[in-house]
Motif scaffolding. Structure first.
Motif, PDB file in Angstrom:
ATOM      1  N   GLU A 283       1.101  15.173   1.146  1.00  0.00           N
ATOM      2  CA  GLU A 283       1.088  13.918   0.394  1.00  0.00           C
ATOM      3  C   GLU A 283       2.404  13.712  -0.356  1.00  0.00           C
ATOM      4  N   LEU A 284       2.923  14.767  -0.961  1.00  0.00           N
ATOM      5  CA  LEU A 284       4.184  14.644  -1.698  1.00  0.00           C
ATOM      6  C   LEU A 284       5.346  14.354  -0.753  1.00  0.00           C
ATOM      7  N   GLN A 285       5.334  14.968   0.438  1.00  0.00           N
ATOM      8  CA  GLN A 285       6.385  14.692   1.416  1.00  0.00           C
ATOM      9  C   GLN A 285       6.380  13.221   1.833  1.00  0.00           C
ATOM     10  N   LEU A 286       5.173  12.673   2.082  1.00  0.00           N
ATOM     11  CA  LEU A 286       5.067  11.261   2.445  1.00  0.00           C
ATOM     12  C   LEU A 286       5.544  10.365   1.304  1.00  0.00           C
ATOM     13  N   ALA A 287       5.172  10.710   0.087  1.00  0.00           N
ATOM     14  CA  ALA A 287       5.569   9.894  -1.063  1.00  0.00           C
ATOM     15  C   ALA A 287       7.080   9.894  -1.237  1.00  0.00           C
ATOM     16  N   LEU A 288       7.713  11.069  -1.058  1.00  0.00           N
ATOM     17  CA  LEU A 288       9.166  11.127  -1.173  1.00  0.00           C
ATOM     18  C   LEU A 288       9.845  10.337  -0.052  1.00  0.00           C
TER      19      LEU A 288
ATOM     20  N   ALA B  61       0.826  -1.204   0.000  1.00  0.00           N
ATOM     21  CA  ALA B  61       0.000   0.000   0.000  1.00  0.00           C
ATOM     22  C   ALA B  61       0.860   1.254   0.000  1.00  0.00           C
ATOM     23  N   LEU B  62       1.961   1.237   0.730  1.00  0.00           N
ATOM     24  CA  LEU B  62       2.855   2.393   0.770  1.00  0.00           C
ATOM     25  C   LEU B  62       3.507   2.635  -0.589  1.00  0.00           C
ATOM     26  N   ARG B  63       3.985   1.581  -1.222  1.00  0.00           N
ATOM     27  CA  ARG B  63       4.603   1.751  -2.544  1.00  0.00           C
ATOM     28  C   ARG B  63       3.578   2.238  -3.566  1.00  0.00           C
ATOM     29  N   ARG B  64       2.359   1.711  -3.510  1.00  0.00           N
ATOM     30  CA  ARG B  64       1.300   2.132  -4.440  1.00  0.00           C
ATOM     31  C   ARG B  64       0.964   3.604  -4.243  1.00  0.00           C
ATOM     32  N   PHE B  65       0.911   4.058  -2.992  1.00  0.00           N
ATOM     33  CA  PHE B  65       0.652   5.468  -2.700  1.00  0.00           C
ATOM     34  C   PHE B  65       1.752   6.348  -3.291  1.00  0.00           C
ATOM     35  N   ALA B  66       3.033   5.964  -3.076  1.00  0.00           N
ATOM     36  CA  ALA B  66       4.144   6.782  -3.565  1.00  0.00           C
ATOM     37  C   ALA B  66       4.166   6.838  -5.083  1.00  0.00           C
ATOM     38  N   ARG B  67       3.947   5.692  -5.738  1.00  0.00           N
ATOM     39  CA  ARG B  67       3.946   5.678  -7.209  1.00  0.00           C
ATOM     40  C   ARG B  67       2.839   6.570  -7.764  1.00  0.00           C
ATOM     41  N   GLY B  68       1.660   6.472  -7.131  1.00  0.00           N
ATOM     42  CA  GLY B  68       0.538   7.255  -7.637  1.00  0.00           C
ATOM     43  C   GLY B  68       0.775   8.753  -7.564  1.00  0.00           C
ATOM     44  N   ARG B  69       1.432   9.221  -6.490  1.00  0.00           N
ATOM     45  CA  ARG B  69       1.647  10.658  -6.345  1.00  0.00           C
ATOM     46  C   ARG B  69       2.808  11.164  -7.192  1.00  0.00           C
TER      47      ARG B  69
END
Length: 631
Positions: free
Chosen positions: A608-613, A534-542
């Motif tokens: 959201e971008l900070q979390l994705a990075l 779920a974490l990788r999917r969130f980062a890829r999406g953003r």
């Protein structure tokens, strides 16, 4: 913390361990030491009777060797004839003690009246008046030696802590048995020394010198000077340098401080004469503690043993230190003033025996410390946090840890098989030196390490990973996560969950290395609750539109975004950090807004971008956000 502030149960256990260790060191008769163990089992766990039974020489029967509370008639009943057969012909003559010995595991009987598989209990239990019992095997280093059996007059179910404490006391009994065996071997060497001395040309003077060293050695043992004291005393006796190494070649103790000469290095030990001497010593089965004379080959060419002109400084003596048939250390004597006399070699052998006793005691205390540390971590990190924080602080203080101070919570995982000889908690504690010793132990399938934040633990983390990699070789891949800092007892469980989440994310993508997530802030919430996929999917999406654009056209968009967010969304600070014009930063940020279709002025978008990075950094980098460690 004073002794009076340690919880009563922990003080009682530590006092019992100390009392039994003192009895062993003072060469108290084996029967008396085992009786002490039985008495402590009754007092600490709440049994009415207890006995320590040993297997006879033929390993056909178990016979009492020390007991507490048992009547003379009952002791006679289980001693006479074929009372306790280890391998009975059928269940009508079987007992829980015999089964515990046969299978090498703890056997608990909650009510003897319903234990139909143990036929002999129908005769034995009424004779003493007990309803429940616990039988724990005594594990000697190379085999089982017997069992410890504790009895209760009332039927009862045995809880986990009772079983664990009984097994720890069984370890004390096994320590006493192994010590007695080593002392017997020591007496044999002393007897041999006495016989050899009568044949020496110097006669009585040599014998008196040997006896003086014997009495001095025994006094050192009684004074509990430790390994360093033993090594210093031997160096003074022989006028030489003395070193004790463990099986991996690490120096455990050395003397003297001035003029110390180390043993031959690894290259010298691989040369012909030295290699042959050490190999012959290790393969010997009849006299495991015999000293080997090892030629030290100079760089100019080979030196043969006994060749004319070979000086004493070109010879080293090596005595193996053996426990249960296993080479655990080696005692080296280097740079002696003259060629060794036979009586001096016997003195070195006797010191090697006492070093074995010292290492055996240290190993047992390390095991006890590890068990107590593991129990403490289990209560500290349990879901929901600890129920009695002050009790945990007291238990930690008894182990030399002040958990009221801020501690970094780190987790270590190994993907692959770990060699049986690698004891991870002990390895982690040793690798952290010379800084504060961490609290380390297993929890939830991982190795947990708690390190004070002062001084900075970065160096200790690097040493821990390096030592673990060296110990396991290519067998497994270690991943170390430096998690958040816990500043109060309730924080430890939360910090552990965050570190575990970062570890799961890293291992799901690419195991190995160090990940530092000490300063994540709100990002920690996502690591604590999200699954790796779920974490990788969130980062890829953003980040997908920006990453795809950068892959095709360049532009350092992601680096600009990361720096801009970390500098508090300051264009000027970002330009200074990246050494570009502020207009370049503004252009790149505008391009990012076009690609994601959202405004960077929106605080939710920035979060959201900070979390994705953050997720991208953990998955792709050798170190995570705010990295202060490295490989």
């Amino acid at each position: 913390m004073s002794v009076s502030e340690v919880p009563a149960s922990l003080r009682s256990w530590m006092s019992a361990v100390s009392e039994i260790a003192r009895a062993v060191n003072a060469a108290e008769p084996l029967e008396a030491v085992l009786t002490r163990v039985a008495r402590h089992a009754c007092r600490l766990i709440g049994f009415e009777f207890c006995t320590v039974m040993l297997a006879d020489a033929q390993r056909t029967h178990l016979r009492p060797a020390g007991w507490c509370g048992l009547s003379p008639d009952y002791v006679a009943l289980v001693t006479d004839g074929d009372a306790l057969l280890i391998d009975p012909p059928g269940p009508q003559l079987d007992t829980p003690a015999a089964r515990a010995f046969r299978e090498g595991r703890t056997i608990a009987v909650a009510d003897v009246r319903s234990a139909r598989r143990y036929g002999l209990l129908r005769q034995l239990a009424p004779a003493q008046g007990y309803r429940a019992l616990l039988a724990v095997p005594l594990r000697a280093p190379d085999d089982l030696a017997g069992v410890i059996v504790a009895y209760s007059v009332a039927a009862r179910q045995f809880a986990g802590p009772e079983l664990e404490l009984a097994e720890l006391l069984a370890g004390q009994a096994a320590l006493a048995l192994e010590t007695a065996r080593l002392r017997t071997a020591q007496q044999e060497v002393i007897g041999e020394l006495s016989r050899a001395n009568t044949a020496l040309r110097r006669g009585r003077a040599v014998l008196e010198w040997a006896e003086q060293q014997h009495h001095r050695l025994m006094q050192l043992v009684l004074d509990e000077v430790g390994l360093a004291g033993l090594v210093t005393a031997l160096a003074e006796t022989l006028g030489a340098s003395v070193t004790v190494e463990d099986a991996d070649g690490r120096v455990l103790a050395s003397a003297p401080e001035q003029g110390y000469r180390p043993p031959p290095d690894a290259a010298a030990r691989r040369r012909g004469p030295a290699r042959a001497a050490l190999a012959a010593q290790e393969s010997a089965t009849d006299r495991r503690y015999e000293v080997a004379t090892v030629p030290v080959v100079p760089a100019g060419g080979p030196v043969l043993p006994g060749a004319p002109g070979v000086a004493a400084a070109q010879v080293a003596w090596a005595a193996p230190v053996v426990l249960g048939g296993e080479l655990v250390a080696r005692l080296w004597v280097t740079a002696p003033p003259a060629a060794p006399e036979p009586v001096q070699l016997r003195v070195v052998e006797r010191f090697a025996l006492v070093v074995a006793l010292e290492l055996l005691q240290q190993r047992h205390l390390v095991d006890v410390h590890g068990r107590l540390s593991g129990d403490l971590l289990a209560d500290l990190l349990r879901p929901g946090g600890p129920t009695h924080p002050q009790v945990l602080l007291d238990r930690a203080a008894a182990l030399g840890q002040d958990l009221s101070r801020p501690h970094l919570v780190a987790v270590l995982a190994l993907d692959g098989p770990v060699p049986p000889s690698v004891r991870l908690p002990e390895l982690v504690r040793a690798a952290a030196e010379p800084g504060p010793r961490p609290l380390a132990g297993p929890y939830d399938g991982l190795q947990v390490v708690l390190l004070p934040v002062e001084p900075d633990p970065g160096g200790a983390l690097r040493r821990i990973l390096t030592q673990v990699e060296h110990a396991i070789g290519a067998a497994a891949t270690p991943t170390l996560v430096a998690g958040p800092v816990a500043r109060a007892v309730p924080d430890y469980a939360t910090a552990f969950r965050v570190a575990r989440g970062a570890l799961a994310l890293r291992r799901a993508s690419r195991a190995g290395g160090v990940v530092d997530v000490r300063e994540l802030g709100l990002s920690a919430l996502l690591l604590e609750t999200g699954t790796p996929e779920a974490l990788r999917r969130f980062a890829r999406g953003r980040l997908r539109p920006v990453a795809a654009y950068e892959a095709q056209r360049g532009g350092d968009l992601l680096a600009t975004l990361r720096t801009w967010l970390s500098t508090g969304c300051s264009t000027a600070a970002t330009a200074a950090a990246l050494v570009v014009h502020p207009n370049t930063v503004s252009y790149r940020l505008g391009r990012i807004e076009q690609l994601i279709g959202r405004s960077l002025r929106d605080i939710g978008v920035r979060l959201e971008l900070q979390l994705a990075l953050t997720i991208r950094d953990i998955v792709r980098s050798d170190t995570g956000p705010g990295a202060r460690t490295g490989r």
